[in-house]
Design a protein around this motif. Structure first.
Motif, PDB file in Angstrom:
ATOM      1  N   UNK A 175      -5.171 -29.279  28.957  1.00 42.15           N
ATOM      2  CA  UNK A 175      -4.924 -30.233  27.735  1.00 42.15           C
ATOM      3  C   UNK A 175      -4.057 -30.554  26.971  1.00 42.15           C
ATOM      4  N   UNK A 176      -4.415 -30.978  26.107  1.00 42.03           N
ATOM      5  CA  UNK A 176      -3.076 -32.057  25.724  1.00 42.03           C
ATOM      6  C   UNK A 176      -3.290 -32.133  24.000  1.00 42.03           C
ATOM      7  N   UNK A 177      -2.244 -31.166  22.860  1.00 44.45           N
ATOM      8  CA  UNK A 177      -2.325 -30.863  21.776  1.00 44.45           C
ATOM      9  C   UNK A 177      -0.881 -31.166  21.285  1.00 44.45           C
ATOM     10  N   UNK A 178      -0.687 -31.827  19.807  1.00 48.45           N
ATOM     11  CA  UNK A 178       0.642 -32.116  18.925  1.00 48.45           C
ATOM     12  C   UNK A 178       0.717 -30.760  18.524  1.00 48.45           C
ATOM     13  N   UNK A 179       1.644 -29.923  18.643  1.00 46.17           N
ATOM     14  CA  UNK A 179       1.989 -28.203  18.695  1.00 46.17           C
ATOM     15  C   UNK A 179       2.688 -28.820  16.459  1.00 46.17           C
ATOM     16  N   UNK A 180       3.189 -29.289  16.247  1.00 42.00           N
ATOM     17  CA  UNK A 180       4.367 -30.308  15.363  1.00 42.00           C
ATOM     18  C   UNK A 180       4.551 -31.202  15.033  1.00 42.00           C
ATOM     19  N   UNK A 181       5.223 -31.254  13.816  1.00 41.67           N
ATOM     20  CA  UNK A 181       6.043 -32.797  14.085  1.00 41.67           C
ATOM     21  C   UNK A 181       7.244 -32.003  13.004  1.00 41.67           C
ATOM     22  N   UNK A 182       8.025 -33.087  13.001  1.00 43.16           N
ATOM     23  CA  UNK A 182       9.373 -33.041  11.889  1.00 43.16           C
ATOM     24  C   UNK A 182      10.622 -33.632  12.403  1.00 43.16           C
ATOM     25  N   UNK A 183      11.251 -34.546  11.918  1.00 44.88           N
ATOM     26  CA  UNK A 183      12.242 -35.703  11.486  1.00 44.88           C
ATOM     27  C   UNK A 183      11.677 -36.556  12.803  1.00 44.88           C
ATOM     28  N   UNK A 184      11.069 -37.184  12.352  1.00 46.57           N
ATOM     29  CA  UNK A 184       9.961 -38.373  13.137  1.00 46.57           C
ATOM     30  C   UNK A 184      10.273 -37.758  15.421  1.00 46.57           C
ATOM     31  N   UNK A 198       2.256 -30.564  23.482  1.00 44.86           N
ATOM     32  CA  UNK A 198       2.157 -29.403  24.654  1.00 44.86           C
ATOM     33  C   UNK A 198       0.727 -29.981  25.512  1.00 44.86           C
ATOM     34  N   UNK A 199       0.629 -29.804  27.073  1.00 46.14           N
ATOM     35  CA  UNK A 199      -0.022 -30.458  27.916  1.00 46.14           C
ATOM     36  C   UNK A 199      -0.056 -29.395  29.160  1.00 46.14           C
TER      37      UNK A 199
END
Lengths: 220, 449
Positions: free
Chosen positions: B368-377, B382-383
């Motif tokens: 699987x592949x997923x975005x978990x968090x975004x901060x400061x560019x 996670x995969x």
């Protein structure tokens, strides 16, 4: 302008201090006492020593003068004289100020605060108690934050030592909590280190049990 | 004998610290202690529970103190922490333990081998364990099991349904929302095709106790509310703007005929449940690809820093759509904000390999592949093959955080924020204990700052 009223405070060690009304009113406790009619004679503060009251008065005077100068540099709207404005400023982000003057005032205040609260542990905690008794919100917040930062790195044993807090757990309860706590903070190495420190200064569970049995007549 | 040992004065000299040996022990009243302690972080306070009984009471059991503590910490917008849930790992895993910034680890028992964690960022975590729901505070390691909903003729058969977890800040309440899918194939009226919605409110009166005097609080139990307009996907609800969002579960058995009056094509629809009003609304999402060819994780809703996002993974590329200017009743705009070429080590299966793989494995047993968090560019991605990595959006480079070997098999990471919130309640379902046989480990880490 009419001459400002002056009040006299007396500390637990018998010293007296004269302060203006505006300075006195920074303390909610003193303000209430005056409004209840106790301002004519000396206002007794049996819980506060002269050393600490000096610090408190220093704070209150700064608070009043800061408020006065903020009225001049801000954009004219009535800031509340309530002690909360002090706290709000602490939390406000610098972009709130409009002028460079206002910005400079806030900067100076921050620097003053840092120096003011840079005191040793004994004075800090006495000041904290006094601020609580005298009900001076801004001073209380400042001192509480500083106190929190001071005790944060200590071990539980150091805390008990410093503040004379009795460990009133049974040995079993204590071991149980310590086991759970081990999961909560330290790496295994840190925990080992701390356990050793505690072992040096502290009774073993067996000793505790012994003490409890022997002193049951005194405790119960 | 009358031998008295002075407990107050330690027979050995105290360790020197900050000149305190010059003074008598310091004194603070309880009121002042509460003021000071409530400003300390959760980790420190949990460590101080063993100082004395009063402190333990304040930290674990006093709702007033917990409330004051959260008041002092809410403004600082503390960073969330990461946690994993896995079957209690074998000893080899202990070797990798120091990677990341471990905070703590604890165990609980589950009914199923691999319970679902509902992805949220609150201080409490909701875990769906077949027909059982658990609530957990990863900071204090407290764990309770909610009572099961009463058995009705609809809920007694069929799959466990989709579970969402929401929070209402105005009342400081959590709600668990369970959508029970329709039962097909038995003929009968159209009403059998409704997706029922049950809500469980965790009230904060006296620490979630069952008796509450306030008239506005809900009883401790499951309540049936309005039906969901569509059946929803079991996976990845996202809580944004006071509502739990699910993708509509599209399968060939659902025909648009059953949904009269809705202008939105169910294949491009998100169902949102407003947890405060307890109402549903619909949001259209962009068409990415034909849903039927997707694995559940290729196309998922995710909440990133307060924004509702849609992540579409196709081959080696991940597109992230963000729903901007989302207001409660007005719709917002979907913007394809990021298009990321995944790390070369990310091994993706092509369609044929994937179909073959899926046929032989359970639904969550594949890459699987997923975005978990975004901060400061930086985006945390996670995969299963690469683990957790930071992707720098400007330089397009990747920076490893936790290697996949370190991560529990088949499990992904989740977030929580630290708090002392207590789950002490008398109403936990005690009767379920026998059903809980699998030991699960929860491992908590701090994100790098």
């Amino acid at each position: 302008m009419a001459s400002a009223k002056v009040f006299v405070l007396r500390t637990c060690d018998g010293e007296t201090f004269e302060i203006d009304e505006s300075v006195a009113y920074v303390s909610e406790t003193i303000k209430n006492m005056i409004e209840d009619g106790f301002g004519h004679d000396l206002i007794p503060l049996p819980n506060v020593s002269s050393k600490i009251l000096l610090k408190v008065i220093e704070y209150c005077r700064k608070h009043v003068s800061n408020f006065e100068s903020s009225k001049k540099t801000s954009n004219g709207d009535e800031k509340d004289k309530d002690n909360d404005s002090w706290k709000k400023e602490k939390e406000a982000v610098p972009e709130v100020e409009k002028d460079a003057e206002e910005k400079a005032r806030v900067e100076e205040l921050k620097e003053w605060e840092t120096t003011f609260i840079d005191i040793d542990q004994q004075v800090l905690f006495d000041l904290l108690q006094a601020a609580n008794y005298l009900n001076i919100k801004g001073l209380l917040v400042m001192a509480a934050e500083k106190a929190a930062s001071m005790i944060r790195g200590k071990t539980p044993e150091q805390i008990r030592e410093t503040f004379n807090i009795k460990n009133d757990f049974t040995p079993e309860e204590y071991e149980d909590i310590r086991k759970k706590d081990a999961m909560n903070d330290f790496t295994p190495e840190e925990y080992e280190e701390i356990r050793k420190k505690i072992a040096d200064n502290h009774f073993t569970p067996e000793e505790y049990e012994q003490i409890r049995k022997e002193n049951a007549w005194a405790i119960e | 004998m009358g031998k008295t040992i002075e407990r107050k004065n330690n027979p050995r000299p105290p360790p020197p610290m900050m000149g305190s040996h010059d003074h008598d022990p310091l004194f603070l009243s309880k009121e002042v202690w509460i003021n000071v302690l409530s400003r300390l972080p959760v980790k420190t306070l949990l460590r101080f529970k063993c100082v004395c009984k009063l402190w333990r009471y304040l930290i674990s059991d006093d709702p007033h103190f917990v409330h004051l503590h959260s008041h002092h910490h809410s403004k600082s917008k503390s960073e969330p922490c990461l946690f994993f849930v896995s079957l209690t790992p074998p000893e080899e895993w202990e070797k990798h333990r120091e990677e990341g910034n471990p905070i703590s680890r604890f165990e609980f028992k589950s009914k199923t081998l691999l319970p679902f964690v509902i992805p949220t960022r609150f201080d409490l975590v909701c875990i769906q364990d077949s027909d059982i729901i658990h609530i957990c505070n990863p900071s204090t390691h407290e764990f309770i099991t909610l009572p099961k909903p009463p058995r009705t003729s609809f809920s007694s058969c069929g799959p466990d349904g989709s579970v969402g977890f929401g929070y209402i800040s105005s009342t400081d309440e959590y709600k668990v929302v369970r959508l029970i899918p329709p039962v097909y194939g038995l003929g009968g009226s159209r009403r059998r095709f409704t997706t029922k919605c049950l809500v469980f409110t965790l009230t904060e009166r006296r620490g979630f106790s069952s008796y509450s005097s306030s008239s506005s609080s809900s009883p401790w139990g499951w309540r049936r509310v309005v039906d969901s307009p569509y059946q929803v996907s079991k996976y990845h609800p996202a809580f944004v703007n006071g509502a739990i969002h699910w993708l509509v579960y599209y399968c060939s058995r659902i025909d648009a005929e059953f949904y009269d009056g809705h202008m939105i094509d169910p294949r491009n629809t998100i169902v949102a449940f407003d947890v405060e009003k307890e109402e549903f609304r619909l949001i259209e999402h962009p068409r990415c690809r034909d849903l039927r060819s997707f694995k559940y994780s290729d196309f998922q809703l995710v909440e990133l820093r307060g924004l509702l996002c849609l992540s579409c993974v196709e081959g080696s590329k991940m597109d992230i759509w963000m729903f901007k200017d989302y207001h409660y009743n007005k719709s917002g705009t979907w913007v394809k904000e990021y298009s990321i070429v995944l790390h070369p080590h990310y091994h993706y299966l092509d369609q044929r390999e994937r179909d073959d793989h899926n046929n032989r494995h359970r639904e969550d047993d594949y890459d699987y592949c997923a975005p978990r968090d975004i901060k400061d560019r930086k985006m945390l991605i996670e995969t299963r093959t690469t683990g957790l990595e930071y992707h720098h959006l400007q330089t397009k480079s990747f920076e490893g955080f936790i290697d996949s070997k370190r991560m529990p098999y088949l499990r992904s990471s989740f977030f929580y924020t630290e708090s002392l919130r207590s789950l002490k309640t008398k109403q936990s379902a005690q009767g379920n204990i026998e059903e809980l046989t699998y030991k699960q480990t929860v491992e908590c880490l701090k994100l790098p700052s």
